[in-house]
Design a protein around this motif. Structure first.
Motif, short mmCIF file in Angstrom:
data_model
loop_
_atom_site.label_atom_id
_atom_site.label_comp_id
_atom_site.label_asym_id
_atom_site.label_seq_id
_atom_site.Cartn_x
_atom_site.Cartn_y
_atom_site.Cartn_z
N ASN A 84 -30.82 124.69 5.10
CA ASN A 84 -30.38 123.88 3.96
C ASN A 84 -29.92 122.48 4.35
OD1 ASN A 84 -30.77 126.25 2.45
ND2 ASN A 84 -28.72 126.95 3.01
N GLY A 85 -30.11 122.13 5.62
CA GLY A 85 -29.67 120.80 6.06
C GLY A 85 -29.48 120.78 7.57
N SER A 86 -29.21 119.59 8.09
CA SER A 86 -29.04 119.47 9.54
C SER A 86 -27.63 119.85 9.95
CB SER A 86 -29.28 118.02 9.96
OG SER A 86 -30.54 117.61 9.52
N PHE A 87 -27.51 120.41 11.13
CA PHE A 87 -26.17 120.69 11.65
C PHE A 87 -26.08 120.20 13.08
CE2 PHE A 87 -27.19 124.42 14.28
CZ PHE A 87 -28.41 124.80 13.75
N MET A 88 -24.86 119.94 13.50
CA MET A 88 -24.61 119.38 14.81
C MET A 88 -23.82 120.40 15.63
SD MET A 88 -22.93 115.69 15.20
CE MET A 88 -23.31 114.70 16.61
N ILE A 89 -24.19 120.57 16.89
CA ILE A 89 -23.43 121.45 17.79
C ILE A 89 -22.66 120.58 18.78
CG2 ILE A 89 -23.58 123.28 19.52
CD1 ILE A 89 -26.24 124.12 18.31
N GLY A 141 -27.39 125.83 8.21
CA GLY A 141 -27.09 124.41 8.07
C GLY A 141 -26.04 124.13 7.00
N ASP A 142 -25.41 125.16 6.48
CA ASP A 142 -24.41 124.97 5.43
C ASP A 142 -23.14 124.29 5.94
OD1 ASP A 142 -26.04 126.04 3.49
OD2 ASP A 142 -25.32 128.08 3.78
N VAL A 143 -22.85 124.46 7.21
CA VAL A 143 -21.72 123.74 7.81
C VAL A 143 -22.28 122.64 8.71
CG1 VAL A 143 -19.62 123.93 9.19
CG2 VAL A 143 -20.27 125.79 7.66
N ASN A 144 -21.78 121.42 8.56
CA ASN A 144 -22.38 120.25 9.20
C ASN A 144 -22.11 120.14 10.70
OD1 ASN A 144 -21.23 118.60 6.26
ND2 ASN A 144 -23.27 119.44 6.56
N VAL A 145 -20.85 120.29 11.06
CA VAL A 145 -20.46 120.09 12.46
C VAL A 145 -19.88 121.39 13.01
CG1 VAL A 145 -18.98 118.78 14.04
CG2 VAL A 145 -19.96 117.65 12.04
#
Lengths: 333, 333
Positions: free
Chosen positions: A134-139, A218-222
């Protein structure tokens, strides 16, 4: 702006690096490039293209650090390597940013040793952006720090927040703690302590624990975590997707004509998905917490991936992300 | 043999549990079942089938422990729960094995507290078997122990080796250490120390580090790691596969008629893959290192999954795996 780029870094260097620079020259204005590495090899590649020669400098470096070498030892021994020379350009303020597709260990160690940490940062962190459903996420962190302390993760959260906000354009992005179990009291010593600290931060949109299986939505961004866990997430994400797609392919090849027609008809769907899962679209991973713009490109980057890493570096610079990270850290630690 | 089975454990209990027992009664001889839980509900389900009533006993237990309760607290408070009663049957040697699809935390804590550890075992470990591309692989530990010590991992390796050998029928299975980096000196404090210990073990087919992305190939049979990492692997494996398949489905639904025909033609291929990735085929995860046969079934187990967990329990018993694990530990620690 001026970008130093490691001309020998990555599986397809220097060809893909040079081609990436040429592509970027066509798309983005106001950038000068300093390509480090074996001058004759880089010039041989450059000769293939027509471009504004004033905008590209080749900085000769006779040595190359391979991913199999001990990072710190190699950095110390090979002062004349393409990585060292590129980093030195940033250290000496001749360039504003550095990109490398070479040895991750050597590049990150070099960023810390040569470019230096931002004052107050305990540990810089590698922060790749991944394509989620659902979107991009960052690790943050994806492998620079193993055996992290809880306080590191709080800094990772603040740095990741600013980067995500400024480069991906989402105000006050959500921040989650990667943990096995959704409840606060779940996890190991590190995550239990980190949860408590993160919860108390006023200027973070902390949404609590995120279980590994939920990360890919991807629901949580960072997503903050220790580097061992972050690297595991990253590699599993790439590995499982690859395994699954290759299993689909093998099954199709060993099946009848019906399946083969089906696969042909589904071609565009698979292509779309491949693009969605393609790290090349996302450029490289910023190394957050150092006194410069340091971008680690994937080792298998092609020219398009290098071009996108350049785009990302430009956004980092144009949006003054480094200054904003420093301000965020100053205000919150 | 006699199997105690938690009649209220899992999302589909008691229906799926009872149906699983009925399926197993048809397929396997020589097993008596003790189903614990609300007697009227279990009997209501049992009434639907024709079976040899001498082989099934219902043990009334009025309480149920939910997965959201604190495991140890719940165990202490709810003595009359289906999990406690099932575990007690093994503790009191009335049954030879126990299966539960209920709260993982409560079941594992109960196994350790009520059934007890094997002498010399530092920590029992949860060891699910996963479908890999080229074969099945086992993760030890998948979440029972966070903050593991290096010596735990050596014990995990010996226990996993025996289980894999006896239940999956492969002599001297390969053992790998899950680590970020293939080289010996890579990783965190735990993996670096564990690598050294594992390398020195004479009776292990230790093949070195296995990077997370390589785990899903199934090329290495037994993968040892800290429970936090193992749980992350397990959940990412399930999560990414699910995300990817749902993305394929969504793309197909939002695409044209060509793709839909393609998907229909590829139906059998997807079905085959779904079976290959289906945890239900593998039964449950054994909890290795306790003084009994303790099998944790997946929380979302259906009747087939429970039937397969029963098959697995029978193999565990028939092949005297518990005795062989004790012998292996005696010889090697």
């Amino acid at each position: 702006m001026k970008i130093a780029i490691d001309g020998m870094g990555g599986d397809n260097a220097p060809k893909a690096v040079v081609e990436g620079v040429i592509l970027a020259l066509k798309e983005y204005d106001g950038i000068e490039y300093y390509i480090t590495g074996k001058a004759e090899e880089i010039e041989e590649e450059l000769k293939k293209y027509k471009y504004d020669e004033k905008l590209v400098k080749v900085i000769d470096a006779r040595e190359v650090i391979s991913p199999n070498e001990h990072p710190v030892m190699a950095l110390k021994r090979k002062k004349d390597s393409s990585i060292c020379k590129a980093l030195k350009l940033v250290k000496d303020k001749e360039c504003d940013a550095v990109i490398s597709g070479g040895s991750t260990g050597a590049f990150l160690a070099g960023c810390t040793l040569l470019v230096g940490r931002i004052k107050g940062v305990e540990r810089p962190a590698l922060a790749p952006i991944m394509p989620g459903k659902n979107g991009s996420f960052m690790i943050v962190d994806a492998g620079a720090n193993v055996d992290s302390k809880p306080s590191y993760l709080v800094q990772f959260a603040h740095m990741g927040k600013i980067y995500y906000q400024e480069v991906l354009g989402k105000k006050n992005p959500s921040v989650g703690l990667v943990n096995i179990g959704a409840e606060e009291e779940k996890g190991n010593e590190l995550t239990k302590a980190a949860h408590k600290l993160l919860k108390e931060e006023e200027n973070l949109n902390f949404v609590g624990n995120v279980e590994p299986r939920e990360t890919s939505s991807g629901d949580v961004n960072v997503l903050v975590c220790d580097g061992f866990v972050g690297n595991t997430l990253l590699k599993m994400y790439e590995g499982v997707a690859k395994t699954l797609l290759s299993m689909i392919k093998e099954e199709i090849l060993s099946s009848g004509i019906k399946s083969k027609i089906g696969a042909a008809l589904l071609g565009p769907v698979f292509k779309k998905l491949k693009i969605k899962f393609d790290y090349k679209e996302y450029g490289g991973a910023p190394f957050l917490g150092v006194e410069g713009i340091c971008i680690k490109a994937h080792g298998s980057s092609d020219s398009k991936a290098f071009k996108n890493a350049i785009r990302q570096t430009k956004t980092f610079y144009d949006n003054e992300v480094l200054e904003k990270i420093k301000q965020e850290l100053k205000n919150n630690i």
